[in-house]
Design an enzyme around this catalytic site. Sequence first.
Site, PDB file in Angstrom:
ATOM      1  N   ALA A  53       1.015  -1.844   0.048  1.00 16.38           N
ATOM      2  CA  ALA A  53      -0.132  -0.081  -0.325  1.00 16.38           C
ATOM      3  C   ALA A  53       1.439   0.828  -0.148  1.00 16.38           C
ATOM      4  O   ALA A  53       0.351   2.089  -1.365  1.00 16.38           O
ATOM      5  CB  ALA A  53      -1.317   0.177   1.221  1.00 16.38           C
ATOM      6  N   ARG A  86      -5.444   0.140  -8.057  1.00 17.38           N
ATOM      7  CA  ARG A  86      -5.626  -1.181  -7.549  1.00 17.38           C
ATOM      8  C   ARG A  86      -6.688  -0.249  -5.919  1.00 17.38           C
ATOM      9  O   ARG A  86      -5.983   0.301  -6.221  1.00 17.38           O
ATOM     10  CB  ARG A  86      -4.130  -0.926  -6.725  1.00 17.38           C
ATOM     11  CG  ARG A  86      -3.298  -1.788  -7.172  1.00 17.38           C
ATOM     12  CD  ARG A  86      -3.491  -3.196  -7.670  1.00 17.38           C
ATOM     13  NE  ARG A  86      -3.588  -4.360  -6.910  1.00 17.38           N
ATOM     14  CZ  ARG A  86      -2.631  -4.450  -5.562  1.00 17.38           C
ATOM     15  NH1 ARG A  86      -1.630  -4.097  -5.974  1.00 17.38           N
ATOM     16  NH2 ARG A  86      -3.079  -5.701  -4.469  1.00 17.38           N
ATOM     17  N   GLN A 198       4.000 -13.758  -1.783  1.00 18.39           N
ATOM     18  CA  GLN A 198       4.781 -13.030  -1.393  1.00 18.39           C
ATOM     19  C   GLN A 198       5.114 -12.576   0.136  1.00 18.39           C
ATOM     20  O   GLN A 198       6.585 -12.089   0.552  1.00 18.39           O
ATOM     21  CB  GLN A 198       3.305 -11.603  -1.137  1.00 18.39           C
ATOM     22  CG  GLN A 198       2.150 -11.565  -2.315  1.00 18.39           C
ATOM     23  CD  GLN A 198       2.173 -10.073  -2.408  1.00 18.39           C
ATOM     24  OE1 GLN A 198       2.409  -9.016  -2.270  1.00 18.39           O
ATOM     25  NE2 GLN A 198       0.735 -10.131  -2.520  1.00 18.39           N
ATOM     26  N   ASP A 239      -3.885  -2.948   4.264  1.00 16.00           N
ATOM     27  CA  ASP A 239      -3.735  -2.645   2.862  1.00 16.00           C
ATOM     28  C   ASP A 239      -4.688  -0.827   3.329  1.00 16.00           C
ATOM     29  O   ASP A 239      -4.795   0.106   2.890  1.00 16.00           O
ATOM     30  CB  ASP A 239      -4.446  -2.754   2.043  1.00 16.00           C
ATOM     31  CG  ASP A 239      -3.237  -3.682   1.201  1.00 16.00           C
ATOM     32  OD1 ASP A 239      -2.458  -2.717   0.049  1.00 16.00           O
ATOM     33  OD2 ASP A 239      -2.632  -4.744   1.646  1.00 16.00           O
TER      34      ASP A 239
END
Length: 344
Positions: A53, A86, A198, A239
């Site tokens: 983010a 996004r 990730q 986020d």
Amino acid sequence: MKLEGEWVRSVARTESGILILDQRKLPWSVDWVELRSAEEAHRAIREMWTRGAPLIGAVAAYGLAMALQDDPLQLDATYARLAEARPTAINLRWALDQVRDAVRNLPLTERAEAALRRADALCDENVALNRAIGEHGLALLEELHARHPNRPLNILTHCNPGWLATVDYGTATAPIYLAHDKGLPLHVWVDETRPRNQGALLTAFELSGHGVPHSVIADNVGGLLMQRGQVDLVIVGTDRVTANGDVCNKIGTYLKALAAHDNGVPFYVALPYTTIDRSLASGDLVRIEERDAEELSWLTGPTQAGELATVMVTSSPAYNPAFDVTPARLVTGYITEQGVTARI
């Protein structure tokens, strides 16, 4: 943070654009990519060359500045284009707002330079915020370690809340790095974090570079470790955090919070103020991004011969929501630049 023995930031300005790491290739290949336009910044964010983010906010801020270098009249159109790259992470729109507000009332000839200065300042601020998060989190880790001083402190993470997701230090990893550098014995359980892995690819890569002891685990192992008393606390990034404290983070975070709650394991969320969205009352109002099913059904990695290959792991239809929401009632505390708090 440390990359191949050198201290670097995850985004850097050049004469003609910005440099970012192509995170799709990590940890197998460390490739810096130069972005020279707003459209290249949009593509890098959308296709997850760059992610996290705070970092996508920084890249978007520079993307808007680059658009104004080409045409100072493109402020609103480029803002809208980058904002949709996004949809879930609040930092993206926040950073774009910061740049737009800094230049909106300026003469056209001054917009581009002012936008670059604001983007630079946003990056410097992110580093300072994360450092402060790290210092407050360090005090928490020291307090928890004092309860079991004869063994390492066991921390569980999810997704990548590290310096690759920010400009430097990371959010949830900032206390870990500072604690390790201070000599506090610790060990990190790194969720692989499907579907894009990730944790296994990025967080483990970061921790290895910094020399932090860690083990990669399958996403479903965390509950067992908590039952066995092998997790002292969970720290995740986020986020977006809504006004009531609900936490929107990488898919699977909610399940970790449930397991932590059931086993009496503290569950902390590390975030700067830029990730708080007070315009939304609760997490059920957050738009959850749904990504390409191929992220779930295909995996990329090196073969035994050392060549990168992409292989299919399922031929069935797949559903790939990118985030879930952890209710505030499951959060022990929030580690912010202002300190550790039970409420946002």
